[in-house]
Design an enzyme around this catalytic site. Structure first.
Site, PDB file in Angstrom:
ATOM      1  N   ASN A 209     -51.122 157.849  54.845  1.00 49.63           N
ATOM      2  CA  ASN A 209     -51.119 159.207  54.442  1.00 49.63           C
ATOM      3  C   ASN A 209     -51.396 158.997  52.749  1.00 49.63           C
ATOM      4  OD1 ASN A 209     -48.717 159.529  52.614  1.00 49.63           O
ATOM      5  ND2 ASN A 209     -47.851 158.950  54.988  1.00 49.63           N
ATOM      6  N   ASP A 278     -44.813 160.072  61.248  1.00 52.41           N
ATOM      7  CA  ASP A 278     -44.200 160.737  62.432  1.00 52.41           C
ATOM      8  C   ASP A 278     -44.417 159.889  63.689  1.00 52.41           C
ATOM      9  OD1 ASP A 278     -42.746 162.528  60.908  1.00 52.41           O
ATOM     10  OD2 ASP A 278     -44.414 163.697  60.701  1.00 52.41           O
ATOM     11  N   PRO A 305     -38.952 155.979  64.132  1.00 53.05           N
ATOM     12  CA  PRO A 305     -37.711 156.578  63.994  1.00 53.05           C
ATOM     13  C   PRO A 305     -37.582 157.575  62.600  1.00 53.05           C
ATOM     14  CG  PRO A 305     -37.817 154.189  63.321  1.00 53.05           C
ATOM     15  CD  PRO A 305     -38.976 154.681  64.037  1.00 53.05           C
ATOM     16  N   ASP A 306     -36.840 158.564  62.691  1.00 59.14           N
ATOM     17  CA  ASP A 306     -36.431 159.359  61.549  1.00 59.14           C
ATOM     18  C   ASP A 306     -35.570 158.762  60.905  1.00 59.14           C
ATOM     19  OD1 ASP A 306     -35.774 161.507  59.854  1.00 59.14           O
ATOM     20  OD2 ASP A 306     -36.549 163.156  61.263  1.00 59.14           O
ATOM     21  N   LYS A 337     -35.584 172.213  58.093  1.00 58.70           N
ATOM     22  CA  LYS A 337     -35.424 170.714  57.935  1.00 58.70           C
ATOM     23  C   LYS A 337     -34.114 170.249  57.541  1.00 58.70           C
ATOM     24  CE  LYS A 337     -39.489 168.931  56.764  1.00 58.70           C
ATOM     25  NZ  LYS A 337     -40.809 168.442  56.318  1.00 58.70           N
ATOM     26  N   LYS A 341     -31.720 168.087  60.061  1.00 58.29           N
ATOM     27  CA  LYS A 341     -31.372 166.817  59.730  1.00 58.29           C
ATOM     28  C   LYS A 341     -30.012 166.774  59.309  1.00 58.29           C
ATOM     29  CE  LYS A 341     -36.047 165.422  58.561  1.00 58.29           C
ATOM     30  NZ  LYS A 341     -36.741 164.134  58.426  1.00 58.29           N
TER      31      LYS A 341
HETATM   32  O1  C5P Z   1     -39.483 164.792  59.192  1.00 58.91           O
HETATM   33  P1  C5P Z   1     -40.048 165.649  57.870  1.00 58.91           P
HETATM   34  O2  C5P Z   1     -41.397 164.765  57.641  1.00 58.91           O
HETATM   35  O3  C5P Z   1     -40.396 166.680  58.224  1.00 58.91           O
HETATM   36  O4  C5P Z   1     -38.941 165.599  56.785  1.00 58.91           O
HETATM   37  C1  C5P Z   1     -39.446 164.967  55.684  1.00 58.91           C
HETATM   38  C2  C5P Z   1     -38.196 164.013  55.003  1.00 58.91           C
HETATM   39  O5  C5P Z   1     -37.646 163.302  56.051  1.00 58.91           O
HETATM   40  C3  C5P Z   1     -38.535 163.154  53.889  1.00 58.91           C
HETATM   41  O6  C5P Z   1     -37.317 163.074  53.083  1.00 58.91           O
HETATM   42  C4  C5P Z   1     -38.786 162.018  54.600  1.00 58.91           C
HETATM   43  O7  C5P Z   1     -38.835 160.855  53.675  1.00 58.91           O
HETATM   44  C5  C5P Z   1     -37.861 161.835  55.689  1.00 58.91           C
HETATM   45  N1  C5P Z   1     -38.461 161.259  56.946  1.00 58.91           N
HETATM   46  C6  C5P Z   1     -37.792 160.108  57.098  1.00 58.91           C
HETATM   47  N2  C5P Z   1     -38.421 159.472  58.438  1.00 58.91           N
HETATM   48  C7  C5P Z   1     -39.176 159.895  59.117  1.00 58.91           C
HETATM   49  C8  C5P Z   1     -39.905 161.191  58.596  1.00 58.91           C
HETATM   50  C9  C5P Z   1     -39.446 161.878  57.541  1.00 58.91           C
HETATM   51  O8  C5P Z   1     -36.773 159.504  56.459  1.00 58.91           O
HETATM   52  N3  C5P Z   1     -39.721 159.330  60.206  1.00 58.91           N
END
Ligand code: C5P
Length: 396
Positions: A209, A278, A305-306, A337, A341
């Site tokens: 990205n 993602d 992984p998140d 969010k 989280k």
């Molecule tokens: O999950 P999402 O992209 O909606 O949320 C964004 C936040 O989560 C950001 O702080 C990003 O750094 C973190 N994130 C992460 N790991 C992922 C996706 C997002 O740490 N796989």
């Protein structure tokens, strides 16, 4: 304007790096500082007071017996009128004198008489720098609370290569700005992620990205300037590493996850600034995917992984801060969010305001509700965010 209203006395001593002091003056003034220059006789062999008078718009002090100063006490007045005394370049000779309290020039007298902090940027030949006498003097100055900036390593004016080069003016400027920041995160450890990730499809292609990493790097700087020990785990970006920060380069979301998990145990704060993919391709082809007739290939994606959610779910989780970059419905998505989280603070921004540029407009979402920060440069916003984090840690 990170030095607005700051009064800096700049001492210039005799070294070839003295020519870089002119650029340093320009950078300090550009950030809003007023600069008063004092030069030693040796400095005037390399550069002239006229240069600095023209750049600062002020009389340059060179002579301890100068009568320009109203009461004839320039050495007292100059430090009383300053928030900081900076000596750049600082020669081995001047460092030796100030380490021992010798006051035989206007600059060394002013240094001894000062009642403001002192930063020095040593500049000398590598053997002079490595000499035990110089090293003893540096240790003495450090113990006396003097800030030592550098020196850097590299090619020297004499043709030798080694430690002793003056830091570049941009780096000295950064250290001066850092000096003035309140140390709200002193003794704290902060781990951040920044930049994009790259999920390989084959050896040359992948899913990524447009995140530049600028916001994450700005927060890393702001946390460092606030006194924190900072580790920055970053995806592929072309940002230079800020000094004093531990940088870990990674490529994919999985690499980033591992790099974070290995280090998270020791941290007080985790800030997920990275734009982590993602999804990643289920498999990366070993060889370059070739163009062929017939139906185009399909790519199967699997979840990555998140990182933020996993860190927040740890039994002894650090204070977690997330980012939400959205193209619409910022408040709703950011708050959702934050809850899903389970993190105390989310920084929301609209992609159109932030991606790639040097400025941003962000809103903080926490238990107290929604707080829009005044739009500003990424570093200004980063400092405001660090302030809020310190408040959440009870360190303000
Ligand atoms: O999950 P999402 O992209 O909606 O949320 C964004 C936040 O989560 C950001 O702080 C990003 O750094 C973190 N994130 C992460 N790991 C992922 C996706 C997002 O740490 N796989």
């Amino acid at each position: 304007m990170e030095l607005k209203g700051k009064r800096i006395a700049l001492g210039i001593t005799g070294g070839i790096a003295a020519y870089k002091a002119a650029e340093l003056v320009r950078l300090l003034i550009k950030q809003g500082a007023s600069v008063q220059v004092a030069m030693t006789d040796a400095a005037m062999r390399f550069v002239t007071p006229l240069t600095f008078q023209a750049l600062t718009g002020r009389h340059v002090f060179t002579d301890p017996w100068d009568v320009q100063s109203g009461n004839g006490m320039a050495h007292i007045n100059l430090s009383r009128e300053s928030d900081l005394l900076l000596i750049a370049p600082a020669s081995a000779d001047t460092l030796a004198k100030i380490a021992h309290g010798i006051a035989d020039t206007l600059l060394t007298t002013l240094t001894l008489a000062r009642n403001c902090p002192l930063l020095v940027a040593p500049a000398m030949n590598r053997e002079m720098w490595g000499n035990p006498a110089t090293q003893r003097n540096i240790a003495t100055l450090r113990a006396d609370g003097v800030g030592i900036l550098g020196p850097a390593s590299g090619e020297q004016a004499c043709g030798e290569i080694g430690e002793g080069r003056m830091l570049e003016p941009e780096d000295i400027l950064e250290a001066v700005i850092a000096h003035f920041q309140p140390k709200r995160l002193a003794g704290r450890k902060v781990l951040l992620t920044a930049g994009p990730t790259f999920e390989a499809l084959d050896p040359v292609r992948g899913i990524t990205n447009l995140s530049s990493g600028k916001m994450g790097f700005a927060i890393a700087r702001a946390a460092r300037d606030a006194g924190a020990e900072v580790t920055l785990v970053c995806g592929p970006v072309s940002q230079p590493t800020p000094s004093g920060i531990t940088r870990v380069d990674v490529t994919s979301a999985q690499d980033m996850y591992q790099a974070v998990m290995q280090r998270i145990g020791a941290q007080d704060v985790f800030i997920g600034v990275a734009a982590v993919a993602d999804y990643r391709p289920a498999a990366a082809a070993e060889h370059k995917i070739k163009k062929e007739d017939g139906a185009p290939p399909t790519i199967t994606l699997v979840r990555t992984p998140d990182i933020l959610a996993e860190v927040a779910a740890l039994p002894a989780a650090p204070l977690c801060v997330g980012f939400a970059a959205e193209s619409r419905n910022l408040a709703e998505y950011a708050e959702r969010k934050r809850r899903s989280k389970k993190i105390p603070l989310i920084v929301g921004n609209l992609i159109q305001d932030g991606f790639g540029g040097d400025s941003n407009a962000v809103t903080l979402f926490d238990d107290r509700g929604e707080t829009p920060l005044p739009p500003g440069s990424k570093i200004e916003l980063a400092r405001a965010l660090v302030e809020r984090i310190a408040l959440l840690l009870g360190n303000a």
